[in-house]
Write a protein that holds these residues in place. Sequence first.
Motif, mmCIF file in Angstrom:
data_model
loop_
_atom_site.group_PDB
_atom_site.id
_atom_site.type_symbol
_atom_site.label_atom_id
_atom_site.label_comp_id
_atom_site.label_asym_id
_atom_site.label_seq_id
_atom_site.Cartn_x
_atom_site.Cartn_y
_atom_site.Cartn_z
ATOM 1 N N VAL A 179 -2.472 3.252 5.356
ATOM 2 C CA VAL A 179 -1.974 3.195 3.942
ATOM 3 C C VAL A 179 -2.950 4.225 3.667
ATOM 4 O O VAL A 179 -3.064 4.682 2.585
ATOM 5 C CB VAL A 179 -2.613 2.054 3.062
ATOM 6 N N GLU A 180 -4.374 4.395 3.811
ATOM 7 C CA GLU A 180 -5.575 5.223 2.884
ATOM 8 C C GLU A 180 -4.905 6.487 3.990
ATOM 9 O O GLU A 180 -4.714 7.477 2.888
ATOM 10 C CB GLU A 180 -7.123 5.096 3.535
ATOM 11 N N ALA A 186 2.816 2.214 -3.401
ATOM 12 C CA ALA A 186 1.960 1.893 -4.158
ATOM 13 C C ALA A 186 0.974 3.153 -3.945
ATOM 14 O O ALA A 186 0.776 4.450 -5.207
ATOM 15 C CB ALA A 186 -0.005 1.540 -4.108
ATOM 16 N N ALA A 187 1.640 4.125 -2.579
ATOM 17 C CA ALA A 187 1.153 5.277 -2.217
ATOM 18 C C ALA A 187 2.764 6.477 -3.170
ATOM 19 O O ALA A 187 2.436 8.172 -3.025
ATOM 20 C CB ALA A 187 0.460 5.586 -1.306
ATOM 21 N N GLY A 188 3.346 5.960 -3.361
ATOM 22 C CA GLY A 188 4.844 6.755 -3.390
ATOM 23 C C GLY A 188 5.791 6.729 -2.520
ATOM 24 O O GLY A 188 7.051 7.056 -2.883
ATOM 25 N N TRP A 189 5.725 5.833 -0.796
ATOM 26 C CA TRP A 189 6.942 5.829 -0.499
ATOM 27 C C TRP A 189 7.497 4.906 -0.704
ATOM 28 O O TRP A 189 7.152 3.249 -0.616
ATOM 29 C CB TRP A 189 6.274 5.426 0.854
ATOM 30 N N LYS A 195 -1.860 8.005 1.890
ATOM 31 C CA LYS A 195 -2.243 8.484 0.489
ATOM 32 C C LYS A 195 -2.871 9.994 0.546
ATOM 33 O O LYS A 195 -2.377 10.711 0.156
ATOM 34 C CB LYS A 195 -3.341 7.127 0.090
ATOM 35 N N GLN A 196 -3.531 10.342 1.574
ATOM 36 C CA GLN A 196 -4.881 10.641 1.651
ATOM 37 C C GLN A 196 -3.422 12.631 2.305
ATOM 38 O O GLN A 196 -3.851 13.141 2.163
ATOM 39 C CB GLN A 196 -5.247 10.574 2.964
ATOM 40 N N THR A 247 -1.318 12.253 9.584
ATOM 41 C CA THR A 247 -1.757 11.075 8.923
ATOM 42 C C THR A 247 -2.273 10.465 10.463
ATOM 43 O O THR A 247 -2.779 8.702 10.574
ATOM 44 C CB THR A 247 -0.545 10.066 8.222
ATOM 45 N N GLY A 288 0.329 -1.132 -0.202
ATOM 46 C CA GLY A 288 -0.156 -0.004 0.132
ATOM 47 C C GLY A 288 0.682 1.132 0.281
ATOM 48 O O GLY A 288 0.567 1.731 -0.668
ATOM 49 N N LEU A 289 1.878 1.432 0.941
ATOM 50 C CA LEU A 289 2.582 2.571 0.691
ATOM 51 C C LEU A 289 3.177 2.864 -0.561
ATOM 52 O O LEU A 289 3.548 3.420 -0.894
ATOM 53 C CB LEU A 289 3.551 2.055 2.321
ATOM 54 N N ALA A 320 2.980 12.548 -2.074
ATOM 55 C CA ALA A 320 2.505 12.685 -3.876
ATOM 56 C C ALA A 320 3.117 13.297 -5.666
ATOM 57 O O ALA A 320 4.196 14.338 -4.358
ATOM 58 C CB ALA A 320 1.721 13.705 -3.861
#
Length: 388
Positions: free
Chosen positions: A378-379, A309-312, A382-383, A345, A306-307, A388
């Motif tokens: 993860v959410e 995919a979030a760009g980390w 992302k938020q 977060t 998840g992380l 980003a």
Amino acid sequence: MEFAKRMEQFGEGVFSRLAEMRKNRVAEGKEVFDLSIGAPNIPPAKRIMEVMAKAVMEPKNYVYAINDTQEMLQAVAQWYQRRYGVTMDADTEICSLLGSQDGLSHIALSILDAGDVMLVPDPCYPIFADGPRLAGAELYYMPQKKENDYVIQLQDIPEEVAQKAKFMLVSYPNNPTAAMAPESFYHELVAFARKYDIIVLHDNAYSELVFDGRSWGSFLSIPGAKDVGVEFNSLSKTYGLAGARIGYCLGNSRVVSMLKTLKSNMDYGMFLPIQAAAVEAITGDQSVVAETRAAYERRRDVLCDGLIAAGWQMDKPPGTMFVWAPVPEQYADSESFVRDLLDKTGVLVTPGSAFGPSGEGYVRMALVQSEEDMQRIVEAVKQSGIFA
Ligand SMILES: Cc1ncc(COP(=O)(O)O)c(C=O)c1O
């Protein structure tokens, strides 16, 4: 009142600072996802708790244990034979620890005098350095760098340091980097220790928590290992028994004997119901170990996939209950990133600097939340838009 100078080296401590940050956020009515402390939260199998509960109700079990029971020592020896293929002498090569933390904080007192040189990995689990410091040792850090897959480069230890060193500590699968070392490293380690007459302590707390079908065994299975050192093993993570405080020191009989002598002056042994629970844990149905491993592996997958995919960008750990992730470039250091991540977060992680000078530039996340909460983490990341 005047207190000991040795207390000055402890200071406030990063974990107290993290606890304060957590408290402040909770006081504001905000949620905290705590990945900072590696406190295992998968409970032990029911059969282990039942054995302990029965033993607790036996009045005769309330004497000082003083010694390890033969039953427990034999069970540990059989476990080493069965699991790692290593033959141990129950009477001379094994002693219990009140958790490996007990051994890690005290063993240096039995090996080092003030001013003696001790080799310690950097970054490392903090007690690896604090135990020897309490003994007044002079520390030499062995860097664990990403470019070497976080494996110590023994050939880089200066000759004069190796000549002076009396004791060294090594641990893979590793806390905090989560790295594993190839078997060839352990052969080099035994040869290095022999050459320079250095006692080795291998902390094997995570041998059962290796993922993706990998396997790892014991330092003591390497030829010559017992001549140079000992291994610590712990039931905390493998069997969910962290609070019961059960660990072992195994290997070289002279090192074991010295530690036993020291401990016999410090504690009166492990509570007998806990010894009974330990026997049940390691001799009973072992499917619980695979279940625990699978649970940590799933948490790792949810969090890391998840992380990423979030760009980390980060490496997925091959084992342990930790993720070692780089601090994004826009932050000056790991502690400022930890503060901002918590602020944006609610996710609390440990700054890499808490684990030694080479830990700066990273944070450690412990896999101590459920899969559902890992998904929420993860959410939240992302938020936040941080990556980003
Ligand atoms: C590498 C390592 N060794 C030892 C320990 C302490 O384990 P125990 O519960 O056996 O004292 C930990 C706990 O996190 C650890 O990460």
